[in-house]
Motif scaffolding. Sequence first.
Motif, PDB file in Angstrom:
ATOM      1  N   GLN A  25       0.957  -1.197   0.067  1.00  0.00           N
ATOM      2  CA  GLN A  25      -0.038   0.095   0.232  1.00  0.00           C
ATOM      3  C   GLN A  25       0.858   1.309   0.004  1.00  0.00           C
ATOM      4  N   GLN A  27       2.363   4.690   1.049  1.00  0.00           N
ATOM      5  CA  GLN A  27       2.356   5.722   2.168  1.00  0.00           C
ATOM      6  C   GLN A  27       2.283   6.830   1.388  1.00  0.00           C
ATOM      7  N   ALA A  28       2.554   7.898   2.523  1.00  0.00           N
ATOM      8  CA  ALA A  28       2.373   9.295   2.128  1.00  0.00           C
ATOM      9  C   ALA A  28       3.642   9.603   1.093  1.00  0.00           C
ATOM     10  N   GLU A  30       4.062   8.363  -1.863  1.00  0.00           N
ATOM     11  CA  GLU A  30       4.354   7.276  -2.710  1.00  0.00           C
ATOM     12  C   GLU A  30       3.423   7.019  -3.559  1.00  0.00           C
ATOM     13  N   GLY A 101      -0.705   7.883  -2.697  1.00  0.00           N
ATOM     14  CA  GLY A 101      -0.714   7.873  -1.110  1.00  0.00           C
ATOM     15  C   GLY A 101      -1.200   9.169  -0.816  1.00  0.00           C
ATOM     16  N   GLU A 102      -1.003   9.495   0.379  1.00  0.00           N
ATOM     17  CA  GLU A 102      -1.447  10.782   0.975  1.00  0.00           C
ATOM     18  C   GLU A 102      -0.522  11.960   0.433  1.00  0.00           C
ATOM     19  N   TYR A 122      14.301   8.918   0.206  1.00  0.00           N
ATOM     20  CA  TYR A 122      14.238   8.427   1.491  1.00  0.00           C
ATOM     21  C   TYR A 122      15.265   8.675   2.228  1.00  0.00           C
TER      22      TYR A 122
END
Length: 361
Positions: A25, A27-28, A30, A101-102, A122
């Motif tokens: 899933q 994430q923010a 992404e 994502g968010e 990252y």
Amino acid sequence: MASVLLTGHGGPEKLEYRTDVPVPQPQADEVLIQVEAAGVNNTDINTRLGWYSKAVTTDTETASTNGGQDTAGEDASWSGIPLTFPRIQGGDVYGRIVAVGEGVSAQRINDQVIVRNLMRHYVNYRPYECWTYGSECDGGFAQFAVAPSNESYSVHSPLSAPELGAISIAYSTAEGMLYRAGVGAERVVITGASGGVGLAAVQLAKLRGAHVTAICSQEKADPVIKAGADRVIDRRADLSAELDTKSIDVAVDVVGGGGVNKLLAALRRGGRYAIAGAIAGPIAEIDLRTVYLNDLSLFGCTFQEDEVFENVIRYVNNGEVKPLVSKTYPLSDIRTAQQDFISKKYPGKLVLIPPTLGSDA
């Protein structure tokens, strides 16, 4: 989803094809990508083998024959941080964004994208730091993969899915070497020229106006010439006899091993040597007098400035490059694909194709 899990360092038995792996899933910041093609690369094989460990002194093929380093420690990864298993490898990814994502605009859904394999998101874009896709995080040997939105680059190209799945690592590695060495319209020698990185380097050097001397096996010379090489030298030939002393401006090397000293001897005063691989072996004996008496510059090329991958995507979208894909394999045949890659059976790239939705094949 279907994916290949790397369960530890070692031989091909460490690659486990599964069809029951949860879909990741985003994430923010992404995106979730439905993978259409994922290239086979030395990076993934070397990581599996534990070849990056200083305990390994042989070439990749020998390391593979020996079964890899099942006790490899923290120095067996690019980052120096021990890998966590299971890991989904795969640094070359082309596919379609299917969820965000968010913080990512929904307008990105359905974008066709290539993922930058050396990701800086990252590590907060710190100099000389990156995460290798499929090493420090899960990659593209799966039906779905997540990646930072800002490192998933939109492409608009008539190239096929397998060709686009062969771009990220080969072309960014080649572009990174040429960029770091400042290659222009000058005399360049390229080793391993029939491989994915080598063919990319030939094409990109020619875009810069360089005169290219390519080194590869004579049996694979035709695609190298088609890529633009001005001259091809058989890799089994004596380089000292084929390359005049101080006749080359830049050496672009992905082979390493015993030929390094002869490449250095062929460089003119003030010449440059760039290396981003060592498939012939990581240990080379060189005469340091050749280096300092001729004011040579040596460039180790892993980290890439942002401009490098941006250049690659521009070449793709402008129709200026075309990778050679010799063969595709279903993702479930990854062991065969990697063995064919290690044996150098084919020129150019080998590409894995994940099963379509609703299929376990």
